[in-house]
Scaffold this motif. Structure first.
Motif, PDB file in Angstrom:
ATOM      1  N   SER B  20       0.785  -1.126  -0.053  1.00 32.46           N
ATOM      2  CA  SER B  20      -0.127   0.188  -0.004  1.00 32.46           C
ATOM      3  C   SER B  20       0.885   1.326  -0.161  1.00 32.46           C
ATOM      4  N   GLY B  21       1.955   1.102   0.567  1.00 30.73           N
ATOM      5  CA  GLY B  21       3.017   2.309   0.561  1.00 30.73           C
ATOM      6  C   GLY B  21       3.534   2.606  -0.649  1.00 30.73           C
ATOM      7  N   LEU B  22       3.831   1.628  -1.507  1.00 32.89           N
ATOM      8  CA  LEU B  22       4.355   1.576  -2.713  1.00 32.89           C
ATOM      9  C   LEU B  22       3.352   2.145  -3.718  1.00 32.89           C
ATOM     10  N   LEU B  23       1.974   1.649  -3.665  1.00 32.81           N
ATOM     11  CA  LEU B  23       1.203   2.448  -4.310  1.00 32.81           C
ATOM     12  C   LEU B  23       0.965   4.058  -4.079  1.00 32.81           C
ATOM     13  N   ASN B  24       0.989   4.283  -2.881  1.00 34.48           N
ATOM     14  CA  ASN B  24       0.919   5.764  -2.345  1.00 34.48           C
ATOM     15  C   ASN B  24       2.184   6.327  -3.161  1.00 34.48           C
ATOM     16  N   THR B  25       3.409   5.573  -2.909  1.00 34.44           N
ATOM     17  CA  THR B  25       4.563   6.425  -3.531  1.00 34.44           C
ATOM     18  C   THR B  25       4.211   6.831  -4.903  1.00 34.44           C
ATOM     19  N   PRO B 188      14.044  -5.214  10.962  1.00 29.48           N
ATOM     20  CA  PRO B 188      14.267  -4.025   9.844  1.00 29.48           C
ATOM     21  C   PRO B 188      13.989  -4.916   8.624  1.00 29.48           C
ATOM     22  N   THR B 189      13.572  -5.966   8.424  1.00 32.24           N
ATOM     23  CA  THR B 189      13.295  -6.442   7.116  1.00 32.24           C
ATOM     24  C   THR B 189      12.398  -5.429   6.319  1.00 32.24           C
ATOM     25  N   PRO B 190      11.210  -5.051   6.708  1.00 30.63           N
ATOM     26  CA  PRO B 190      10.463  -4.329   5.804  1.00 30.63           C
ATOM     27  C   PRO B 190      11.235  -2.981   5.272  1.00 30.63           C
ATOM     28  N   ILE B 191      12.143  -2.347   6.050  1.00 28.89           N
ATOM     29  CA  ILE B 191      12.990  -1.335   5.448  1.00 28.89           C
ATOM     30  C   ILE B 191      13.759  -1.938   4.350  1.00 28.89           C
ATOM     31  N   VAL B 192      14.444  -2.915   4.464  1.00 24.89           N
ATOM     32  CA  VAL B 192      15.112  -3.686   3.490  1.00 24.89           C
ATOM     33  C   VAL B 192      14.314  -3.746   2.330  1.00 24.89           C
ATOM     34  N   VAL B 193      13.072  -4.424   2.393  1.00 26.43           N
ATOM     35  CA  VAL B 193      12.327  -4.518   1.215  1.00 26.43           C
ATOM     36  C   VAL B 193      11.870  -3.294   0.500  1.00 26.43           C
ATOM     37  N   ALA B 194      11.770  -2.309   1.486  1.00 23.36           N
ATOM     38  CA  ALA B 194      11.410  -0.943   0.832  1.00 23.36           C
ATOM     39  C   ALA B 194      12.767  -0.520  -0.168  1.00 23.36           C
ATOM     40  N   ALA B 195      13.863  -0.577   0.453  1.00 24.85           N
ATOM     41  CA  ALA B 195      14.886  -0.119  -0.143  1.00 24.85           C
ATOM     42  C   ALA B 195      15.235  -0.930  -1.664  1.00 24.85           C
ATOM     43  N   ILE B 196      15.013  -2.171  -1.420  1.00 23.55           N
ATOM     44  CA  ILE B 196      14.855  -2.958  -2.738  1.00 23.55           C
ATOM     45  C   ILE B 196      14.052  -2.348  -3.752  1.00 23.55           C
ATOM     46  N   ILE B 197      12.608  -1.921  -3.351  1.00 18.24           N
ATOM     47  CA  ILE B 197      11.616  -1.642  -3.947  1.00 18.24           C
ATOM     48  C   ILE B 197      11.880  -0.333  -4.806  1.00 18.24           C
ATOM     49  N   TYR B 198      12.450   0.587  -3.890  1.00 22.27           N
ATOM     50  CA  TYR B 198      12.946   1.974  -4.608  1.00 22.27           C
ATOM     51  C   TYR B 198      14.086   1.649  -5.654  1.00 22.27           C
ATOM     52  N   PHE B 199      14.866   0.621  -5.262  1.00 22.20           N
ATOM     53  CA  PHE B 199      16.015   0.322  -6.405  1.00 22.20           C
ATOM     54  C   PHE B 199      15.480  -0.164  -7.950  1.00 22.20           C
ATOM     55  N   LEU B 200      14.381  -1.068  -7.973  1.00 20.54           N
ATOM     56  CA  LEU B 200      13.894  -1.879  -8.717  1.00 20.54           C
ATOM     57  C   LEU B 200      13.087  -0.791  -9.400  1.00 20.54           C
ATOM     58  N   MET B 201      12.497   0.221  -8.558  1.00 21.55           N
ATOM     59  CA  MET B 201      11.419   1.006  -9.249  1.00 21.55           C
ATOM     60  C   MET B 201      12.427   2.140 -10.248  1.00 21.55           C
ATOM     61  N   LEU B 202      13.632   2.502  -9.524  1.00 24.10           N
ATOM     62  CA  LEU B 202      14.308   3.844 -10.283  1.00 24.10           C
ATOM     63  C   LEU B 202      15.349   3.277 -11.182  1.00 24.10           C
ATOM     64  N   TRP B 203      15.750   2.044 -10.825  1.00 28.41           N
ATOM     65  CA  TRP B 203      17.086   1.487 -11.691  1.00 28.41           C
ATOM     66  C   TRP B 203      16.737   1.846 -13.274  1.00 28.41           C
ATOM     67  N   PRO B 204      15.655   1.438 -14.024  1.00 35.16           N
ATOM     68  CA  PRO B 204      15.385   1.334 -15.306  1.00 35.16           C
ATOM     69  C   PRO B 204      15.355   2.847 -15.599  1.00 35.16           C
ATOM     70  N   LEU B 205      14.781   3.869 -14.707  1.00 34.97           N
ATOM     71  CA  LEU B 205      15.075   5.259 -14.996  1.00 34.97           C
ATOM     72  C   LEU B 205      16.647   5.518 -15.191  1.00 34.97           C
ATOM     73  N   VAL B 206      17.358   5.213 -14.410  1.00 31.50           N
ATOM     74  CA  VAL B 206      18.767   5.463 -14.247  1.00 31.50           C
ATOM     75  C   VAL B 206      19.475   4.866 -15.499  1.00 31.50           C
ATOM     76  N   ARG B 207      19.115   3.894 -15.924  1.00 32.31           N
ATOM     77  CA  ARG B 207      19.546   3.267 -17.189  1.00 32.31           C
ATOM     78  C   ARG B 207      19.258   4.069 -18.240  1.00 32.31           C
ATOM     79  N   LEU B 208      18.041   4.331 -18.598  1.00 27.03           N
ATOM     80  CA  LEU B 208      17.547   5.300 -19.441  1.00 27.03           C
ATOM     81  C   LEU B 208      18.122   6.652 -19.406  1.00 27.03           C
TER      82      LEU B 208
END
Lengths: 247, 221
Positions: B20-25, B188-208
């Motif tokens: 739900s946090g991801l959707l809000n982001t 702290p696992t949920p924070i790690v998950v959030a970090a991974i999600i941020y990375f997966l979400m933004l990495w394609p943009l960084v490549r582009l």
């Protein structure tokens, strides 16, 4: 010149800050006339040309083109400019559009033509400059001479009453100049009124009705090409003609 | 170690909250990026009117909001506006703060893009009778945007990352929800998950972005 001039500029002054570039220039051009404006760089000839369609705002004076008072605040300048084509030294084609897109933009957005009608008129204009087969090319895919001819097509598509040429061949490689002059010659034959700032003396000699020599913000002398080139009365004209003919 | 930082059971339990946090982001980004682009475009168009009475206030505005830390701005809006009788809630405060802050940044990028288009382009358009606005719309802006596309994308990346500031004013975006899950599970696992999600979400943009930057570099050569 008994008929009403199509371009009637009087007492044009232009200041750029402290610089006094035009110092009271009068220029009348008759319909179907081809006037060549020559002079050393910094003499104000380009500025004069740019004042005629108000790309530069004259500091004072009056300009009437085809019966329209160009300096009247009530004049719709965008409407008036459709009647005055302008061709630039650096072509200034829109690089993100095709040749046809360049020619049709103002047809659609200013003249209000439909896309189909604009495309038809644009294609006809490209045909007139000998580039019908380049309609889909972008400026980057065209030579300098072809780009300048597209720029001419962009202007003539709007069926202007007067065409202004600001050093149209100065940015071109020598072997490409001819094709542009050829188009200008055919325009002249079709009866277009033209004011040309250029150093193409050969073209001036056999195509111009009148040559105007400017120096230091003033018209020094003017007359038929033969008179100006062979028999200039003023010392400054003589010096300038001598200089360019040595090259 | 894995039990602490990447605990599968905790991931399973926290997943709905983090999702739900991801959707809000994503929702927040879809609001603040267009808002910032729009504000920036308005600023740049205003600045292209060379009149000093228009230009100077806009420059002052841009300078002010570029110098003002967005987190401070956000907290000020969130904590201050209620005293002015305005209860906007966290989401609206983030939208306003980002409009002001990232709008100023986008504005500078658009301005640089507009400045990069030679004056002769506008002159050619105006000489055929196009109005100032038409010349801007059809001739200048398409070239300006193309010229600064890498910068626009780079700023957009920053904006998406900055949406995590929303957590400070209780907007349930990705980071906030991950922290909620963390405090519920004492892990702290949920924070790690959030970090991974941020990375997966933004990495394609960084490549582009890298590809665009390389292309721009190649184009300049």
């Amino acid at each position: 010149m008994t008929q009403q001039p199509i371009v009637d500029a009087r007492a044009i002054h232009k200041h750029f800050g402290a610089l006094h570039v035009l110092k009271g220039v009068d220029l009348k051009v008759a319909e179907r006339e081809l006037v060549f404006v020559i002079g050393p760089s910094g003499s104000g000839k380009s500025t004069l040309l740019r004042c005629l369609n108000r790309l530069e705002e004259p500091s004072s004076g009056s300009i009437v083109v085809d019966g329209i008072d160009m300096l009247d605040a009530r004049t719709d300048i965008n409407h008036a400019r459709q009647r005055i084509g302008m061709v630039f030294q650096s072509f200034n084609l829109y690089p993100h559009m095709t040749a046809l897109g360049n020619v049709t933009l103002a047809l659609r957005k200013v003249a209000g033509k439909s896309r189909v009608e604009a495309d038809r008129l644009g294609q006809a204009a490209l045909e007139r400059v000998g580039l019908a087969d380049r309609a889909g090319h972008t400026p980057g895919q065209l030579s300098g001479g072809q780009q300048q001819r597209v720029a001419i097509a962009r202007s003539i598509a709007l069926e202007p009453r007067v065409m202004l040429f600001d050093e149209p061949t100065s940015a071109l490689d020598p072997e490409l100049v001819g094709s542009v002059l050829e188009v200008m010659r055919s325009l002249r034959e079709s009866g277009m009124t033209m004011i040309v700032v250029s150093h193409e003396m050969g073209f001036a000699r056999n195509a111009a009705d009148r040559v105007v020599f400017m120096d230091d913000g003033l018209i020094v002398e003017q007359g038929p090409p033969a008179a100006i080139f062979e028999n200039p009365t003023h010392e400054r004209t003589r010096a300038f003609i001598g200089q360019i003919q040595r090259h | 170690m894995i039990q602490t930082f990447f605990n599968i059971e905790i991931i399973a339990a926290a997943w709905p909250i983090v999702l739900s946090g991801l959707l809000n982001t994503i929702l927040l980004s879809l609001i603040v990026v267009p808002l910032g682009l729009f504000g920036g475009l308005l600023l740049a168009l205003g600045a292209s009117i060379r009149h000093p009475l228009v230009r100077w206030p806009l420059m002052a505005w841009v300078d002010f909001f570029r110098a003002f830390p967005p987190l401070v701005l956000l907290i000020l809006l969130f904590a201050g506006l209620p005293f002015a009788g305005l209860e906007l809630g966290g989401f609206a405060c983030v939208a306003i703060a980002f409009f002001l802050n990232t709008g100023a940044y986008y504005g500078e990028i658009f301005r640089a893009g507009i400045d990069s288009v030679p004056a002769g382009q506008v002159e050619a358009g105006r000489s055929t009778g196009l109005s100032r606005l038409q010349a801007m719309t059809y001739i200048v802006l398409p070239q300006a945007v193309r010229n600064v596309l890498p910068d626009l994308l780079s700023n957009t990346l920053e904006v998406v990352k900055l949406t995590s500031l929303g957590s400070v004013v209780a907007v349930p975006e990705l980071l906030y929800q991950a922290r909620q899950a963390q405090s519920l599970t004492y892990n702290p696992t949920p924070i790690v998950v959030a970090a991974i999600i941020y990375f997966l979400m933004l990495w394609p943009l960084v490549r582009l972005l890298s590809r665009l930057e390389n292309r721009a570099l190649a184009g300049r050569r």
